[in-house]
Design an enzyme around this catalytic site. Structure first.
Site, PDB file in Angstrom:
ATOM      1  CG  HIS A 166      -7.993  13.088  77.919  1.00  0.00           C
ATOM      2  ND1 HIS A 166      -8.129  13.460  76.476  1.00  0.00           N
ATOM      3  CD2 HIS A 166      -7.228  13.936  78.740  1.00  0.00           C
ATOM      4  CE1 HIS A 166      -7.096  14.653  76.510  1.00  0.00           C
ATOM      5  NE2 HIS A 166      -6.597  14.922  77.655  1.00  0.00           N
ATOM      6  CB  ALA A 171     -19.998  11.164  57.030  1.00  0.00           C
ATOM      7  N   GLY A 172     -18.339  12.062  54.422  1.00  0.00           N
ATOM      8  CA  GLY A 172     -17.495  13.210  53.462  1.00  0.00           C
ATOM      9  C   GLY A 172     -16.853  14.215  54.194  1.00  0.00           C
ATOM     10  CB  VAL A 194     -10.846  11.317  57.656  1.00  0.00           C
ATOM     11  CG1 VAL A 194     -10.037  10.422  58.704  1.00  0.00           C
ATOM     12  CG2 VAL A 194     -12.163  11.505  58.389  1.00  0.00           C
ATOM     13  N   PRO A 195      -7.687  12.631  57.061  1.00  0.00           N
ATOM     14  CG  PRO A 195      -5.982  13.229  58.831  1.00  0.00           C
ATOM     15  CD  PRO A 195      -7.321  13.373  58.292  1.00  0.00           C
ATOM     16  CB  SER A 229      -1.290   8.690  59.611  1.00  0.00           C
ATOM     17  OG  SER A 229      -0.404   9.693  58.994  1.00  0.00           O
TER      18      SER A 229
END
Ligand code: ACO
Ligand code: LMR
Length: 604
Positions: A272, A294-295, A298-299, A301
């Site tokens: 993009h 921030a909580g 998030v994995p 990967s």
């Protein structure tokens, strides 16, 4: 507006992208929508009036328009514009729609709109409260309600990805390809999505992550959100702020793709235009780290994303936030479909009783129904039931032109043909074939030229000189035997009817000023019966609320001459029956009525 689209949302599709539109309609049919999600198509270069599409096994017609303004005026409730114009025109198309108003959402598919223009366009949309999806996007979907164009791919894929009914995840991505992939992943590891938007890959897109997530926060159907960002830009930080300040309280799972960028020496632009980091905080790794802090879920990967979705979904289900979905029935699209060769919009003979524009024949045929022949004409010819004064006018015209004696071109031909031993239909046709620009068939031409001259505010003198330059005798002016001294009482009758029954007759009033000038030159250049009919028909249609374009379509189709054709058929048939009754012998024209001037053909 908590929900982006509903099951009643309708769009205007800019560009006749037939395969994408068909996919939308197949989707609509599958999910059981009542109305097609595409109300109208804007196809500036097409000369067609509509395009046929399948609706299940059946077919429907979607109207085509030259521009958005006309489409919107016929479909004011269509509040989504699907802008499939190329990058050269997409900006203008969006600006036209924004200036026009009435659109809640505009989706722009083109990639590469100049960035300065895109920023101005997005700012204007924001100012007007219009949600822009894109540029450079496949669009979005509210499963079970409305799907933009090709989102989700084929119907099989849509059902497999559970996009045919609402789930509980709110999905926002930049990428269109990964949008579809994530729908699939979410359907395998959770219960599908409640709403999803691919915001687009250009550097400057209209609605950004935070706009969509805040809407989803307010949408009770969305129980948790999934954000798929990418390297480049700082939009993810706005989401982090919203989580920190408590504006977003629903769980968010997020991942920024492009973490591989750190293995390159210098900044790399991924697919993009916007996917390139200009500073450390724009890298995917930095954004993932900040979101985790921030909580936000998030994995480690992208590969761990499916597992994380299953965990968050499982927890929300265990807590009772998400309940089991009862899978709905879907309507199946037949594998083999046949396009119809003919279209009919006026009558239907398939039921127990045939109908004229929705009216069963028995409801119009007998006098007690209140329908006269004029009513039947108005519904079958113009697909509208006219008020009594207009119906009376149609009938007055038919009766007025029914016959004008045996000497006129058409009656003469019909009589000669009947005397040659031909049947009613052949004799009638031979009479009808004489109707044309000189005899009986000047009605359309009169309507066309007088309307044009009047619309252009031409004085009678200017009109005469304009027609002279064109080399055309003014249709509707002149008569072989009628003149100022020997007025045509049919014309007087029509004018009297109009004066007593029409709300106003502006075109007739104009034509009479032209007649004043032509008769001052020659006594027989009167406004004739053809002219009076054509001109009064225009006055009638205007009084009935038809637009100029609609009237022009009637004129171009030859609808006005059709009144003479129908009316005079009554007289021709009368003459033919007269011949049969009288058992007249074959006609031979007398020699003394023919000037013979024959030279021997020279040899070459
Ligand atoms: N516009 C301008 N000038 C005309 C028109 C007209 N509509 N009609 C005749 N003229 C002029 C001719 O140019 C000619 O001029 P000139 O003497 O300077 O050469 C003169 O008038 C005579 O022309 P003709 O064609 O001989 O006129 P005629 O009276 O024989 O024609 C006709 C009658 C055919 C109806 C003619 O007036 C015409 O073509 N009108 C337009 C078509 C029309 O309205 N037809 C419907 C008639 S009503 C019906 O059939 C039910
Ligand atoms: C007609 O109605 O047939 C005519 O006005 C033509 C004519 O010559 O009488």
């Amino acid at each position: 507006m908590a929900q982006l689209f509903t099951k009643d949302t309708q769009a205007i599709f800019w560009n006749n992208n037939a395969s994408a539109i068909q996919r939308m309609l197949d989707y609509d049919y599958t999910i059981g929508r009542e109305t097609p999600s595409v109300a109208a198509i804007v196809a500036p270069t097409s000369s067609s009036k509509f395009e046929k599409f399948f609706w299940g096994a059946d077919e429907i017609m979607i109207p085509l328009y030259k521009n958005t303004t006309e489409a919107k005026s016929d479909f004011p409730n269509a509040d989504v514009l699907l802008n499939f114009a190329s990058f050269r025109t997409a900006y203008d198309v969006t600006m036209e729609a924004l200036n026009l108003g009435g659109f809640k959402t505009i989706m722009i598919t083109a990639e590469g709109i100049p960035e300065r223009l895109a920023r101005g366009m997005n700012a204007k949309a924001r100012e007007l409260g219009v949600t822009v999806i894109g540029p450079a996007t496949v669009g979005g979907i509210v499963p079970g309600a409305f799907k933009i164009a090709n989102v989700g791919g084929t119907i099989e894929n849509i059902i497999n990805s559970k996009l045919h009914r609402a789930g509980s995840c709110g999905l926002v991505t930049r990428s269109g390809g990964l949008f579809n992939e994530l729908c699939n992943i979410i359907s395998i590891n959770a219960d599908g999505i409640a709403e999803g938007v691919a915001i687009g890959g250009d550097r400057f897109v209209g609605s950004v992550f935070i706009d969509n997530l805040l809407r989803m926060q307010d949408n009770p159907e969305v129980k948790y959100m999934l954000l798929l960002g990418e390297v480049g830009g700082v939009e993810e930080y706005k989401v982090i702020d919203a989580v920190k300040t408590g504006k977003i309280t629903k769980p968010i799972i997020a991942w920024c793709i492009g973490t591989i960028a750190k293995y390159y020496d210098s900044g790399v632009q991924f697919g993009h235009a916007g996917a390139s980091a200009n500073a450390e905080r724009e890298t995917a790794a930095a954004k993932n780290e900040a979101m985790a802090q921030a909580g936000i879920y998030v994995p480690k990967s992208f590969n761990d994303l499916p597992k994380l979705i299953a965990e968050v979904y499982g927890k929300l289900k265990a807590d009772g936030v998400i309940t089991e979905i009862v899978e709905p029935q879907v309507r199946e699209i037949p594998k083999v479909r046949k396009s119809k060769n003919f279209v009919c919009t006026i009558s239907d003979d398939r039921g127990e009783e045939a109908t004229y524009c929705g009216y069963p024949i028995s409801s119009v045929a007998t006098p007690d129904t209140g329908f006269t022949i004029g009513d039947v004409m108005s519904i079958l010819w113009f697909k509208k039931r006219y008020p009594r004064w207009a119906v009376d006018f149609l009938e007055t015209v038919l009766k007025t032109v029914a016959d004008h004696g045996p000497a006129v071109s058409g009656a003469h031909n019909a009589k000669v043909t009947a005397r040659a031993g031909k049947d009613v239909i052949s004799s009638l046709i031979s009479g009808l074939l004489t109707i044309g620009p000189r005899f009986g068939g000047a009605i359309d031409g009169a309507a066309k030229y007088f309307k044009y001259a009047n619309d252009c505010n031409m004085t009678p003198a200017e009109f005469l000189s304009y027609m002279k330059k064109q080399g055309i005798a003014i249709p509707g002016i002149g008569h072989r035997i009628k003149s100022v001294r020997n007025p045509d009482l049919r014309v007087s009758g029509l004018k009297k009817f109009a004066a007593e029954n029409f709300p106003s007759t502006p075109l007739l009033d104009y034509a009479l000023t032209v007649e004043e000038l032509t008769t001052s030159k020659k006594d027989n250049l009167i406004l004739n019966v053809d002219g009076t009919i054509g001109i009064l028909m225009v006055d009638m249609w205007r009084a009935l609320g038809y637009s100029d374009e609609e009237i022009d379509v009637f004129i171009d189709a030859g609808a006005l001459n059709a009144f003479f054709i129908l009316g005079r058929s009554i007289g021709f048939i009368g003459h033919i029956l007269d011949e049969k009754r009288l058992a007249m012998p074959m006609y031979r024209h007398p020699w003394d009525d023919i000037l013979y001037d024959i030279q021997t053909a020279p040899e070459i």
